[in-house]
Design a protein around this motif. Structure first.
Motif, short mmCIF file in Angstrom:
data_model
loop_
_atom_site.label_atom_id
_atom_site.label_comp_id
_atom_site.label_asym_id
_atom_site.label_seq_id
_atom_site.Cartn_x
_atom_site.Cartn_y
_atom_site.Cartn_z
N ASN A 54 -27.16 -8.61 9.53
CA ASN A 54 -26.28 -7.94 8.57
C ASN A 54 -25.23 -8.90 8.02
N LEU A 55 -24.71 -9.75 8.88
CA LEU A 55 -23.71 -10.73 8.46
C LEU A 55 -24.30 -11.69 7.44
N SER A 56 -25.50 -12.20 7.70
CA SER A 56 -26.09 -13.19 6.80
C SER A 56 -26.50 -12.58 5.46
N LYS A 58 -25.12 -9.56 4.04
CA LYS A 58 -24.11 -8.79 3.32
C LYS A 58 -22.80 -9.54 3.11
N LYS A 59 -22.51 -10.51 3.95
CA LYS A 59 -21.22 -11.19 3.86
C LYS A 59 -21.31 -12.39 2.93
N CYS A 61 -20.71 -15.97 1.40
CA CYS A 61 -20.35 -17.21 2.08
C CYS A 61 -20.62 -18.37 1.12
N LYS A 77 -27.71 -19.49 5.58
CA LYS A 77 -27.81 -18.03 5.67
C LYS A 77 -29.17 -17.62 6.22
#
Length: 303
Positions: A54-56, A58-59, A61, A77
Motif C-alpha cells: 500500500n505504501l509503494s 499510494k504514497k 515519493c 517503488k
C-alpha cells in the motif's frame, strides 16, 4: 526403555507412568505453542507485507522527478512492492509449517492413544486383582486367628466341660481348619493370578516406555528441525530482500546528474538566444518623430 521403569513398593502406584505421560503432554503442549507462534508471526508478516505494498502504490515519493532519477524511483517503488509480496509469501510459508507441526502432533497423539488405552486396561485389571488378593489375604489371616482361638478353646476347656461341649469345641476347630484351608487355597490362587498379571503389566509397561522414548526422540528431533527451518526461512527472506535492494542500488548507479539536468533543459527550453536588451527611448524624441508638428491656430479674444 526398560530403564524408565520407576521402581516402588506399591504395586498399584502409577507415579512413574504418570510422570512419563505428563512429560509427553508437556512436549505436545510445547509443540502447540510453537505452532501458535508461527501463526502469529504469519499474521505479522502478512500485515507488514500489505502495508508495504500500500505504501509503494499510494504514497507519492518524488513523483515529479525526471529521466534517470525517475527510473531509479520507479525501480525503488517496484522493489518495495516486491519486498511486500515476499513478506506475504513468507506468511503463507509459515502457515504451512504450522500446519505440518499440527499434523505431526496429532499423529503422535493418535499413536500414543493406542498404547495408553492398553496401559489403562492393564492398570485397571492389575489393581482389581491386587484388591482381590488383599481381601483374600485379610480373610486368610482372619481364618488363621479363628483356628488359633478354636485350638486355644479346646486346650483351655479340656478338663472343664462335658463331653458334649468338647465335641462342639472340636467341631468348631474342624470347621475353622476347613475354612482356613479354603481361604489359604483362595489366597494362593489370588497370589498366582496377581503374579501373572504383574508380569504381563511389567512387560507391557517396558514396551510402552520404549515406545514413548522413541516418540519423544522423534518429537525433539522434529521440533529442533522445525526451528532450524524457520530460522533458515527468515534468513532466506533477508537475502531475497537484499537482492531486491541491490536492484535499487544498481539503478541508482545508472542515475546521472548531468543527464537529468540536460533532459530538463531540453524539455523546458524556450529558445536558443537570449532576449534583446531593453534600450532607453526618449519620450519626447519618440513623440516628435512619430507625430507631425502643427502650426498654432489664432483664436480671437473677446473683448
Amino acid at each position: 526403555s526398560s530403564r524408565s521403569v520407576l521402581r516402588g513398593t506399591d504395586l498399584t502406584s502409577t507415579v512413574g507412568y504418570d510422570s512419563i505421560i505428563q512429560h509427553l503432554n508437556d512436549g505436545r503442549k510445547n509443540c502447540k505453542e510453537f505452532e501458535d507462534f508461527l501463526k502469529e508471526r504469519a499474521i505479522i508478516e502478512e500485515k507488514y507485507g500489505k502495508e508495504l505494498i500500500n505504501l509503494s502504490k499510494k504514497k507519492p515519493c518524488g513523483q515529479t522527478e525526471l529521466n534517470t532519477l525517475k527510473r531509479s524511483l520507479d525501480v525503488f517503488k517496484q522493489q518495495i512492492d516486491n519486498v511486500g509480496q515476499g513478506h506475504i509469501q513468507l506468511a503463507q510459508t509459515l502457515r504451512e509449517e504450522a500446519k505440518k507441526m499440527e499434523e505431526f502432533r496429532e499423529k503422535q497423539k493418535l499413536h500414543r492413544k493406542k498404547i495408553e488405552l492398553i496401559m489403562e486396561a492393564i492398570h485397571k485389571n492389575r489393581n482389581l486383582q491386587y484388591k482381590k488378593t488383599m481381601e483374600a489375604k485379610r480373610l486368610y489371616e482372619q481364618r488363621c486367628r479363628d483356628k488359633d482361638e478354636a485350638e486355644q478353646a479346646v486346650h483351655r476347656n479340656a478338663n472343664l466341660v462335658t463331653q458334649k461341649q468338647q465335641e462342639k469345641l472340636f467341631l468348631k476347630l474342624a470347621q475353622t481348619k476347613s475354612a482356613l484351608e479354603d481361604s489359604d487355597r483362595s489366597y494362593q490362587q489370588s497370589i498366582t493370578a496377581l503374579e501373572k498379571i504383574r508380569e504381563e503389566w511389567m512387560k507391557e509397561h517396558i514396551k510402552a516406555c520404549e515406545f514413548f522414548e522413541t516418540q519423544e526422540c522423534e518429537r525433539i528431533s522434529y521440533f529442533r528441525g522445525a526451528l532450524w527451518l524457520h530460522v533458515n526461512q527468515l534468513s532466506q527472506g533477508c537475502v531475497q530482500n537484499d537482492e531486491k535492494y541491490e536492484e535499487i542500488r544498481k539503478s541508482l548507479e545508472m542515475c546521472s546528474i548531468e543527464k537529468d539536468i540536460d533532459f530538463f533543459v531540453n524539455l523546458r527550453k524556450t529558445g536558443s538566444s537570449a532576449p534583446a536588451p531593453v534600450v532607453y527611448e526618449n519620450y519626447y524624441n519618440t513623440q516628435r518623430n512619430a507625430t507631425p508638428v502643427r502650426s498654432p491656430v489664432s483664436v480671437p479674444i473677446s473683448r
